[in-house]
Design an enzyme around this catalytic site. Structure first.
Site, PDB file in Angstrom:
ATOM      1  N   GLY A  20     -27.326  -2.084  48.028  1.00 57.40           N
ATOM      2  CA  GLY A  20     -28.228  -1.078  47.453  1.00 57.40           C
ATOM      3  C   GLY A  20     -27.584   0.178  46.899  1.00 57.40           C
ATOM      4  O   GLY A  20     -28.183   1.245  46.945  1.00 57.40           O
ATOM      5  N   GLU A 145     -22.074   5.531  39.535  1.00 58.04           N
ATOM      6  CA  GLU A 145     -22.004   4.454  40.520  1.00 58.04           C
ATOM      7  C   GLU A 145     -20.794   3.578  40.210  1.00 58.04           C
ATOM      8  O   GLU A 145     -20.688   2.993  39.140  1.00 58.04           O
ATOM      9  CB  GLU A 145     -23.286   3.602  40.449  1.00 58.04           C
ATOM     10  CG  GLU A 145     -23.256   2.439  41.410  1.00 58.04           C
ATOM     11  CD  GLU A 145     -24.424   1.464  41.219  1.00 58.04           C
ATOM     12  OE1 GLU A 145     -25.394   1.795  40.499  1.00 58.04           O
ATOM     13  OE2 GLU A 145     -24.338   0.367  41.778  1.00 58.04           O
ATOM     14  N   LYS A 193     -17.622   0.157  63.259  1.00 60.18           N
ATOM     15  CA  LYS A 193     -16.182   0.050  62.944  1.00 60.18           C
ATOM     16  C   LYS A 193     -15.892  -0.310  61.477  1.00 60.18           C
ATOM     17  O   LYS A 193     -15.023   0.322  60.852  1.00 60.18           O
ATOM     18  CB  LYS A 193     -15.514  -0.952  63.920  1.00 60.18           C
ATOM     19  CG  LYS A 193     -13.989  -0.921  63.943  1.00 60.18           C
ATOM     20  CD  LYS A 193     -13.367   0.396  64.342  1.00 60.18           C
ATOM     21  CE  LYS A 193     -13.498   0.866  65.763  1.00 60.18           C
ATOM     22  NZ  LYS A 193     -13.085   0.056  66.863  1.00 60.18           N
ATOM     23  N   LYS A 227     -20.892   8.967  66.310  1.00 65.50           N
ATOM     24  CA  LYS A 227     -19.654   8.201  66.197  1.00 65.50           C
ATOM     25  C   LYS A 227     -19.138   8.211  64.756  1.00 65.50           C
ATOM     26  O   LYS A 227     -17.977   8.471  64.486  1.00 65.50           O
ATOM     27  CB  LYS A 227     -19.961   6.760  66.607  1.00 65.50           C
ATOM     28  CG  LYS A 227     -18.927   6.154  67.503  1.00 65.50           C
ATOM     29  CD  LYS A 227     -19.424   4.796  67.952  1.00 65.50           C
ATOM     30  CE  LYS A 227     -18.376   4.125  68.812  1.00 65.50           C
ATOM     31  NZ  LYS A 227     -18.821   2.817  69.240  1.00 65.50           N
ATOM     32  N   GLY A 366     -34.495 -16.981  27.660  1.00 67.98           N
ATOM     33  CA  GLY A 366     -33.566 -18.023  28.069  1.00 67.98           C
ATOM     34  C   GLY A 366     -32.742 -18.513  26.900  1.00 67.98           C
ATOM     35  O   GLY A 366     -32.976 -18.132  25.756  1.00 67.98           O
ATOM     36  N   CYS A 393     -39.585 -13.586  24.439  1.00 71.02           N
ATOM     37  CA  CYS A 393     -38.421 -13.974  23.648  1.00 71.02           C
ATOM     38  C   CYS A 393     -38.360 -15.500  23.473  1.00 71.02           C
ATOM     39  O   CYS A 393     -39.089 -16.031  22.643  1.00 71.02           O
ATOM     40  CB  CYS A 393     -37.140 -13.400  24.253  1.00 71.02           C
ATOM     41  SG  CYS A 393     -35.862 -13.224  22.999  1.00 71.02           S
ATOM     42  N   ARG A 477     -30.857 -14.509  19.042  1.00 71.84           N
ATOM     43  CA  ARG A 477     -30.127 -14.869  17.842  1.00 71.84           C
ATOM     44  C   ARG A 477     -31.040 -15.561  16.826  1.00 71.84           C
ATOM     45  O   ARG A 477     -30.825 -15.518  15.640  1.00 71.84           O
ATOM     46  CB  ARG A 477     -28.982 -15.812  18.218  1.00 71.84           C
ATOM     47  CG  ARG A 477     -27.758 -15.639  17.357  1.00 71.84           C
ATOM     48  CD  ARG A 477     -26.615 -16.504  17.833  1.00 71.84           C
ATOM     49  NE  ARG A 477     -25.875 -15.958  18.949  1.00 71.84           N
ATOM     50  CZ  ARG A 477     -25.027 -14.933  18.872  1.00 71.84           C
ATOM     51  NH1 ARG A 477     -24.837 -14.313  17.729  1.00 71.84           N
ATOM     52  NH2 ARG A 477     -24.363 -14.524  19.932  1.00 71.84           N
ATOM     53  N   HIS A 524     -38.260  -7.978  24.194  1.00 65.28           N
ATOM     54  CA  HIS A 524     -38.347  -7.997  25.666  1.00 65.28           C
ATOM     55  C   HIS A 524     -39.118  -6.767  26.156  1.00 65.28           C
ATOM     56  O   HIS A 524     -38.498  -5.739  26.459  1.00 65.28           O
ATOM     57  CB  HIS A 524     -36.946  -7.992  26.271  1.00 65.28           C
ATOM     58  CG  HIS A 524     -36.199  -9.264  26.088  1.00 65.28           C
ATOM     59  ND1 HIS A 524     -36.273 -10.308  26.981  1.00 65.28           N
ATOM     60  CD2 HIS A 524     -35.386  -9.681  25.097  1.00 65.28           C
ATOM     61  CE1 HIS A 524     -35.522 -11.308  26.555  1.00 65.28           C
ATOM     62  NE2 HIS A 524     -34.974 -10.953  25.418  1.00 65.28           N
ATOM     63  N   GLU A 526     -40.297  -6.183  28.907  1.00 65.83           N
ATOM     64  CA  GLU A 526     -39.984  -5.839  30.306  1.00 65.83           C
ATOM     65  C   GLU A 526     -38.995  -4.683  30.425  1.00 65.83           C
ATOM     66  O   GLU A 526     -38.989  -3.973  31.431  1.00 65.83           O
ATOM     67  CB  GLU A 526     -39.463  -7.070  31.065  1.00 65.83           C
ATOM     68  CG  GLU A 526     -38.114  -7.629  30.620  1.00 65.83           C
ATOM     69  CD  GLU A 526     -38.218  -8.692  29.520  1.00 65.83           C
ATOM     70  OE1 GLU A 526     -39.225  -8.695  28.788  1.00 65.83           O
ATOM     71  OE2 GLU A 526     -37.277  -9.501  29.393  1.00 65.83           O
TER      72      GLU A 526
HETATM   73  N1  GLN Z   1     -32.310 -18.321  22.924  1.00 61.96           N
HETATM   74  C1  GLN Z   1     -33.183 -17.560  22.071  1.00 61.96           C
HETATM   75  C2  GLN Z   1     -32.423 -16.848  20.979  1.00 61.96           C
HETATM   76  O1  GLN Z   1     -31.245 -16.619  21.098  1.00 61.96           O
HETATM   77  C3  GLN Z   1     -33.985 -16.583  22.893  1.00 61.96           C
HETATM   78  C4  GLN Z   1     -33.155 -15.534  23.550  1.00 61.96           C
HETATM   79  C5  GLN Z   1     -33.863 -14.838  24.694  1.00 61.96           C
HETATM   80  O2  GLN Z   1     -34.820 -15.356  25.236  1.00 61.96           O
HETATM   81  N2  GLN Z   1     -33.364 -13.695  25.091  1.00 61.96           N
HETATM   82  O3  GLN Z   1     -32.976 -16.493  19.973  1.00 61.96           O
END
Ligand code: GLN
Length: 549
Positions: A20, A145, A193, A227, A366, A393, A477, A524, A526
């Site tokens: 953490g 960090e 320790k 300690k 992905g 994505c 891409r 994205h 998120e």
């Molecule tokens: N693989 C896909 C691309 O490169 C989607 C990328 C992703 O989901 N970040 O376009």
């Protein structure tokens, strides 16, 4: 130039990593921000990679993308979320990046004929980057960090840089060590320790910790504090007990129970202003919701990064999980996320039917072919059974492919990423990207960071955002192939977000009359979700999930 009085807090790890440091750094930042100080944060990753973009998420966790295109470590996401700030590439450092700059400077004769050496030139470059991050943000305090743990070979040059900065500014630099105190089951007693040894290792680098964050399963007792104080050379009131908590968002609250912001201000020699109650109350209200939301919303997350190596699966999708949480808690709902391996859905049709028991389905980002057919099946199931679906994505590209295959009737519709020989590349690569791939230029070369999109009138997207122009972060891409857009639209798919010139498809959705929530984003979302300001699209998705329930 950095502010004359800019202060620096180094956060280093003792004993083991993964207990953490990132959350500690973020929490220190938050409690100082509450005291009216402007704070920025730096993550140091000591590996040779220039950025996190070329690393496998099962090994390193999520790649967190910044607005300015930098591909960084997931801790950067924690800093942005806790501190509610936007960071840039000066806030992220790797050994590869530091060496790259020093070598470039040498080639440009910037060292004026000197012999360029690992010491002092590498630590000097590290120090100058730290100062720049402080001045760019006009910060009162920079939190740095240092990844890994003290005593690791990779850490040495960073600790040397920290020591040099302290010598130059003795009153402006402090050190916080986050250490771990194990309670071996057979012994039944918490052991100090290993932390004593870590403290000595740190001393060996010429550094004395000012504060010790003692991570453990349970709170520290007085005996342990005494300690540690004695043997680590730190006053008792600066040994901070940091037991495991239910939620990472409890950590700043627990720190304040130990009056940590006052101690930090003391050590840094800055005035400890009264707590900004307005902001702090918002945080505490959020944390109450984290604890008190009992009514559940069940989300199926369909991914492939399951084989874990050093990392647990959820690390690969950290920002998605947090984004789901914020929008759920906002509605007093407790999200239950189930991980579904897309490859399992491919072989086993019964597994697809099981998706019925979820209130919503997410296919996050992905890469590559593995597990893709399972994801497409899940998307089809969500569409046909009116289960709220949110594609991020890759999840958006696969939504478009599913629609092209099963509604437009293009059975071989796919993406170039999976089958470059298919006749119907509904998702394809732009010319500029093709050239990069032909030359094997992979690092930092995707469509990355902030891009603007214009939203279609009266769409789910526009309704959620409450505006017509948005800026979101990207990392991909491939793109939806414009050749198919018109036909897809004729068959009812709405591209509700497009780049300003209309050439890039940013959001695809089905109208509310056809489906409660069937939407994918090329970007994205998120990465912009924050605890106190959840992301509007995640909120719209969770609302649809709750209604389905
Ligand atoms: N693989 C896909 C691309 O490169 C989607 C990328 C992703 O989901 N970040 O376009």
């Amino acid at each position: 130039m950095a502010k004359n009085n800019c202060k620096y807090i180094f956060v280093v790890g003792g004993v083991i990593s993964g207990v953490g440091k990132g959350v500690t750094s973020s929490s220190l930042g938050l409690i100082l921000k509450n005291r009216g100080l402007s704070v920025t944060a730096i993550k140091i990753d000591p590996y040779i990679n220039v950025d996190a973009g070329t690393m496998n998420p099962t090994e390193h966790g999520e790649v967190f993308v910044l607005g300015d295109k930098d591909e960084t470590d997931q801790d950067m996401g924690n800093y942005e979320r806790f501190l509610d700030i936007n960071l840039t590439r000066v806030n992220y450092m790797t050994t590869g990046r530091v060496y790259q700059t020093v070598i470039e400077k040498e080639r440009n004769l910037e060292y004026k004929g000197k012999c360029v050496q690992v010491v002092p030139h590498i630590p000097m470059e590290i120090v100058s980057r730290i100062k720049k991050a402080g001045s760019d943000a006009n910060a009162d305090v920079v939190i740095i960090e240092v990844g890994g743990t003290v005593g690791e070979y990779e850490n040495i040059l960073y600790l040397e840089a920290a020591r040099m900065l302290k010598i130059e500014n003795p009153h402006d630099v402090i050190f916080v060590m986050v250490s771990y105190l194990p309670t071996p089951s057979k012994v039944g007693e918490m052991k100090t320790k290993p932390t004593q040894h870590a403290s000595r290792l740190l001393n060996g680098s010429g550094i004395q910790a000012d504060i010790l964050i003692a991570r453990a399963d349970t709170p520290l007792d007085e005996k342990r504090k005494e300690k540690l104080s004695m043997f680590c050379n730190i006053p008792v009131d600066r040994i901070i007990s940091a037991p495991d908590v239910e939620s990472i968002y409890d950590v700043p609250i627990n720190f304040e129970k130990e009056k940590l912001s006052e101690r930090l201000c003391d050590l840094l020699g800055v005035v400890c202003k009264k707590v900004d109650e307005k902001n702090w109350d918002k945080w505490k209200t959020f944390v109450k919701k984290v604890h008190n939301s009992k009514d559940t919303v069940k989300i199926a997350m369909i991914g492939k990064y399951f084989e874990t190596g050093d990392f647990v699966l959820s690390d690969a999708y950290l920002s998605v999980i947090e984004a789901v949480k914020y929008s759920s808690y906002m509605q007093n709902k407790k999200p239950i996320i189930s991980w579904i391996n897309s490859a399992d859905l491919e072989k086993n049709p019964a597994k697809i039917k099981e998706l019925k028991k979820y209130d919503g389905i997410v296919v996050p980002g992905g890469f590559g072919a593995r597990g893709v057919e399972g994801k497409i099946k899940a998307i089809k199931f969500a569409r046909e059974n009116k289960i709220p679906y949110f594609g991020l994505c890759y999840g958006m590209q696969l939504l478009v492919i599913e629609y092209a295959r099963n509604v437009l009737g293009l059975k071989d519709a796919t993406t170039r990423e999976i089958d470059p020989n298919s006749k119907n590349l509904v998702v394809d690569v732009m010319e500029s990207q093709k050239e990069l791939l032909d030359k094997n230029i992979y690092g930092g070369s995707m469509r990355l960071g902030n891009y603007t999109a214009v939203l279609g009138k009266k769409t789910i997207a526009e309704n959620a955002y409450g505006k017509t122009e948005i800026v979101e972060r990207h990392r991909h891409r491939y793109e939806v192939n414009n050749f198919y857009v018109e036909n897809l639209e004729k068959k009812g798919l709405v591209f509700s977000g497009k780049s300003k010139d209309g050439n890039l498809m940013e959001i695809a959705e089905l109208p509310k009359s056809k489906h409660p929530f069937f939407l994918g984003t090329q970007f994205h979302p998120e990465f912009l979700a924050r605890p106190l300001t959840p992301h509007p699209l995640f909120t719209a998705f969770i609302k649809a999930c709750v209604s389905k329930k």
